[in-house]
Design a protein around this motif. Structure first.
Motif, PDB file in Angstrom:
ATOM      1  N   GLY A  65       1.595  17.109   1.673  1.00  0.00           N
ATOM      2  CA  GLY A  65       1.670  18.496   1.198  1.00  0.00           C
ATOM      3  C   GLY A  65       0.347  19.218   1.284  1.00  0.00           C
ATOM      4  O   GLY A  65       0.272  20.431   1.055  1.00  0.00           O
ATOM      5  N   ASP A  66      -0.710  18.485   1.619  1.00  0.00           N
ATOM      6  CA  ASP A  66      -2.040  19.081   1.734  1.00  0.00           C
ATOM      7  C   ASP A  66      -2.296  19.526   3.168  1.00  0.00           C
ATOM      8  O   ASP A  66      -1.893  18.842   4.118  1.00  0.00           O
ATOM      9  N   LEU A  67      -2.960  20.640   3.322  1.00  0.00           N
ATOM     10  CA  LEU A  67      -3.280  21.163   4.643  1.00  0.00           C
ATOM     11  C   LEU A  67      -4.750  20.925   4.955  1.00  0.00           C
ATOM     12  O   LEU A  67      -5.610  21.105   4.096  1.00  0.00           O
ATOM     13  N   LYS A  68      -5.002  20.525   6.171  1.00  0.00           N
ATOM     14  CA  LYS A  68      -6.385  20.240   6.567  1.00  0.00           C
ATOM     15  C   LYS A  68      -7.126  21.539   6.866  1.00  0.00           C
ATOM     16  O   LYS A  68      -8.286  21.695   6.532  1.00  0.00           O
ATOM     17  N   GLY A  69      -6.432  22.487   7.523  1.00  0.00           N
ATOM     18  CA  GLY A  69      -7.046  23.771   7.846  1.00  0.00           C
ATOM     19  C   GLY A  69      -8.123  23.638   8.909  1.00  0.00           C
ATOM     20  O   GLY A  69      -8.688  22.559   9.119  1.00  0.00           O
TER      21      GLY A  69
ATOM     22  N   GLU B 230       0.314  22.872  10.107  1.00  0.00           N
ATOM     23  CA  GLU B 230      -0.937  23.615  10.193  1.00  0.00           C
ATOM     24  C   GLU B 230      -0.730  24.859  11.060  1.00  0.00           C
ATOM     25  O   GLU B 230       0.170  24.896  11.901  1.00  0.00           O
ATOM     26  N   GLU B 231      -1.573  25.862  10.885  1.00  0.00           N
ATOM     27  CA  GLU B 231      -1.480  27.033  11.750  1.00  0.00           C
ATOM     28  C   GLU B 231      -2.066  26.694  13.121  1.00  0.00           C
ATOM     29  O   GLU B 231      -3.211  26.251  13.222  1.00  0.00           O
ATOM     30  N   ILE B 232      -1.256  26.904  14.175  1.00  0.00           N
ATOM     31  CA  ILE B 232      -1.757  26.710  15.533  1.00  0.00           C
ATOM     32  C   ILE B 232      -2.811  27.783  15.803  1.00  0.00           C
ATOM     33  O   ILE B 232      -2.552  28.972  15.605  1.00  0.00           O
ATOM     34  N   PRO B 233      -4.015  27.409  16.234  1.00  0.00           N
ATOM     35  CA  PRO B 233      -5.069  28.406  16.440  1.00  0.00           C
ATOM     36  C   PRO B 233      -4.652  29.499  17.416  1.00  0.00           C
ATOM     37  O   PRO B 233      -4.016  29.224  18.438  1.00  0.00           O
ATOM     38  N   VAL B 234      -5.035  30.712  17.107  1.00  0.00           N
ATOM     39  CA  VAL B 234      -4.704  31.846  17.958  1.00  0.00           C
ATOM     40  C   VAL B 234      -5.424  31.751  19.291  1.00  0.00           C
ATOM     41  O   VAL B 234      -5.002  32.361  20.289  1.00  0.00           O
ATOM     42  N   SER B 235      -6.491  30.984  19.354  1.00  0.00           N
ATOM     43  CA  SER B 235      -7.271  30.837  20.586  1.00  0.00           C
ATOM     44  C   SER B 235      -6.763  29.708  21.482  1.00  0.00           C
ATOM     45  O   SER B 235      -7.399  29.376  22.483  1.00  0.00           O
ATOM     46  N   ARG B 236      -5.619  29.127  21.155  1.00  0.00           N
ATOM     47  CA  ARG B 236      -5.114  28.007  21.930  1.00  0.00           C
ATOM     48  C   ARG B 236      -4.638  28.456  23.314  1.00  0.00           C
ATOM     49  O   ARG B 236      -3.881  29.404  23.458  1.00  0.00           O
ATOM     50  N   SER B 237      -5.052  27.710  24.328  1.00  0.00           N
ATOM     51  CA  SER B 237      -4.633  27.967  25.706  1.00  0.00           C
ATOM     52  C   SER B 237      -3.849  26.768  26.225  1.00  0.00           C
ATOM     53  O   SER B 237      -3.773  25.717  25.575  1.00  0.00           O
TER      54      SER B 237
END
Length: 632
Positions: free
Chosen positions: A453-457, A470-477
């Motif tokens: 339940g914990d997020l690494k961030g 986790e949130e997929i980074p917006v800078s992912r290519s």
């Protein structure tokens, strides 16, 4: 009349679809719209689709009504059928069990030597059975097959011991079951077109998360399922395609992780001849899970007398429903115990863009039933495909090219889970419109098993697989996500003129490369060398400026050519080449890379075969050579 009915059906699909995906007046131009990735939002009902896709009647099972049917562990006689069809001439039935036996051959099955005779309802003692019924002259009047999920008390006790240890050592905050149901060759767009009821139920009733930027990472089923279930490319296992006798038992598939933690496991496929781990492969020498459907599928496949409706029905039963019912019974038996199920259905949709419509009712009915029965209260449902249509006329179009690379992917968590873990829920919703891959599904499954339940961030964008919690980074290519340029849908294309210097250079390189593979694999004596029939198109793949610099800098840092804080001018070009080669008229699509610094071409990914090759390449083994070779 039929055309009118089909037109009305398609109009209804479009109406439901528009309600689901176009609820606002503004339709986004891109499914993924970041500074490094733009995946176009294509209209699934573009008029172009009608030119290439023929609507078909839904498949119906019109065989003789079944004399036997299942109810839990009981096999029951349908007395109405017996009395009306056989007019008092029925005598008795007999069933034989079907099992794998003690052999290590994943393509073998056997019947128990002694059958069980019955003329009334009976509790079965075998998980898989063949039933034959006889008239009063002892002639066979009926044959059928049934698959049961039977309790395994000794095995269950072993699993409970493992589960206790898992809880003590890993201390998971939640224990969630996992059910993965895959459907072969269904793109996101074709799912929208042909399975509106299933889509509607997933989104409106199960609150499913649809990954709209889900991009495959390799060519066919096998090489996309392996990353999803191991977190590795096939080449990284390492499994050797040329060693046709090498089984998959030694590799750490995700169901092994769940099993070692005390979860009951299931693996089921419908079409045993083209099974994910069996087509041109040796499968498993030891059954990989507790409930392994393959011996049953092989037995049914081998009995031509029971198949109807172009091999989609066993008597009056839809084969897809048989597998889904088997899966539902598994969920019922273990609803109070942890379980992991992996189901993959192929026959109905493999290489068919139109048959998918016949899958809509079976899947929507199953999801409704297991939801209403409370079987999803503690279960993560993953409904997915491996890729879109890979072969045929539609695949040769721009829309077909895009759809092949963007399969459907849905994840549905229990409603209480979304409420209890709002940040995870928030991230899942954000990730709907981020670039995602099978590697991310694998990481998510690991997080489900060891749920904290914990997020690494602050996830490293260069990490190939990232849990969807986790949130997929917006800078992912695509480069970050492990997607080679040939499969990447993030980049735009521009067609080259035939006068462009790279037009013929890229085509010639591809043909040379293919013929070199015949030399390297020692098959020049059985495969004809290939020559250009015609060039269908050459496109240059367009990076945006920011991504160009990032890709080149990352490459140069790895090679030790520059330090991490330096940048070089981007000097590579990617060309996607589509050609028809002779002999054999094989149609191929591949991406090649040209480096301005060295003046050399290299491959930028796999080679796609986009028309069917039948038996043209039966003289060679392995998926790679089979799609290239035209046998002498």
């Amino acid at each position: 009349m039929l055309l009118i009915v089909l037109s009305m059906y398609m109009a209804t699909i479009k109406m439901i679809t528009n309600r689901l995906i176009h609820s606002s007046t503004a339709i986004p131009e891109f499914l993924v719209d970041t500074e490094v990735c733009h995946i176009p939002n294509v209209d699934p009902f573009d008029s172009f689709i009608n030119l290439l896709v023929r609507n078909k009647e839904l498949i119906k099972c019109t065989g003789v009504r079944s004399m036997t049917f299942q109810q839990g562990e009981r096999l029951r006689l349908n007395m109405d059928v017996i009395n009306t069809t056989y007019n008092g001439n029925f005598s008795y039935c007999e069933y034989h069990g079907i099992n794998r036996g003690n052999n290590t051959d994943d393509n073998k099955y056997q019947y128990t030597p002694h059958g069980t005779i019955f003329n009334k309802d009976i509790v079965v003692t075998e998980q898989f059975i063949r039933v034959k019924c006889y008239d009063k002259s002892h002639s066979v009047i009926y044959s059928n097959y049934h698959a049961f999920i039977l309790p395994q008390p000794i095995r269950l006790q072993q699993l409970k011991t493992r589960f206790t240890k898992h809880k003590e050592e890993n201390k998971p905050r939640e224990t969630l079951n996992v059910l993965m149901i895959g459907v072969d060759s269904v793109s996101r767009l074709n799912h929208i077109r042909t399975m509106p009821k299933t889509r509607d139920y997933l989104l409106r009733h199960l609150n499913a998360i649809e990954l709209q930027g889900y991009n495959k990472v390799a060519d066919n089923t096998f090489v996309n399922i392996v990353p999803m279930t191991t977190g590795r490319f096939v080449e990284e296992l390492p499994w050797n395609e040329q060693k046709s006798g090498e089984p998959f038992d030694q590799y750490n598939f995700i169901w092994k992780n769940f099993s070692s933690s005390g979860y009951s496991t299931l693996y089921a496929e419908d079409h045993p001849r083209i099974g994910c781990f069996n087509l041109q492969k040796s499968g498993f020498h030891v059954p990989p899970v507790d409930h392994y459907y393959r011996p049953f599928a092989l037995a049914v496949e081998g009995d031509n007398s029971v198949w109807m409706s172009d091999h989609h029905c066993v008597g009056d039963r839809f084969e897809t429903n048989m597998v889904l019912n088997y899966t539902t019974e598994f969920m019922k038996l273990y609803q109070r115990d942890p379980y992991f199920g992996f189901v993959f259905l192929t026959r109905l949709t493999h290489d068919s863009i139109s048959n998918t419509a016949s899958a809509d009712i079976p899947y929507s009915n199953m999801f409704r039933d297991i939801h209403n029965q409370g079987l999803l209260n503690n279960t993560v449902l993953i409904f997915f495909s491996d890729h879109g249509i890979r072969l045929g006329q539609f695949r040769g179009s721009y829309m077909g090219n895009l759809e092949e690379r963007l399969p459907m992917m849905f994840l549905a968590f229990p409603k209480w889970f979304y409420k209890k873990y709002p940040q995870i829920s928030h991230n899942l919703k954000i990730n709907r419109n981020r670039l995602t891959t099978p590697f991310d599904i694998y990481e998510t499954l690991k997080d489900v098993l060891h749920f904290t339940g914990d997020l690494k961030g602050g996830r490293d964008v260069t990490q190939r697989g990232i849990s969807l919690f986790e949130e997929i980074p917006v800078s992912r290519s695509c480069d970050h996500a492990g997607i080679l340029p040939h499969w990447c849908t993030c980049m735009s294309q521009q067609e080259l003129s035939t006068n462009d210097q790279f037009y013929n250079m890229s085509v010639n390189y591809l043909i040379t490369y293919i013929n070199q593979q015949f030399v390297l694999n020692n098959v020049t004596d059985i495969c004809w060398p290939l020559k250009l029939g015609r060039t269908k198109s050459v496109h240059i793949i367009k990076y945006n400026d920011r991504l160009s610099k990032l890709v080149k800098r990352r490459t140069d840092v790895r090679r030790g050519m520059v330090s991490d804080n330096e940048e070089r001018v981007y000097s590579e070009h990617i060309f996607q080449v589509a050609v028809s080669l002779t002999p054999g008229s094989g149609e191929f699509e591949a991406s090649v890379r040209y480096d301005e610094t060295t003046g050399n071409f290299t491959m930028a990914g796999d080679i796609s075969r986009i028309n069917k090759y039948g038996h043209d390449s039966d003289c060679v083994h392995g998926n790679f050579l089979r799609k290239l070779c035209y046998c002498r």
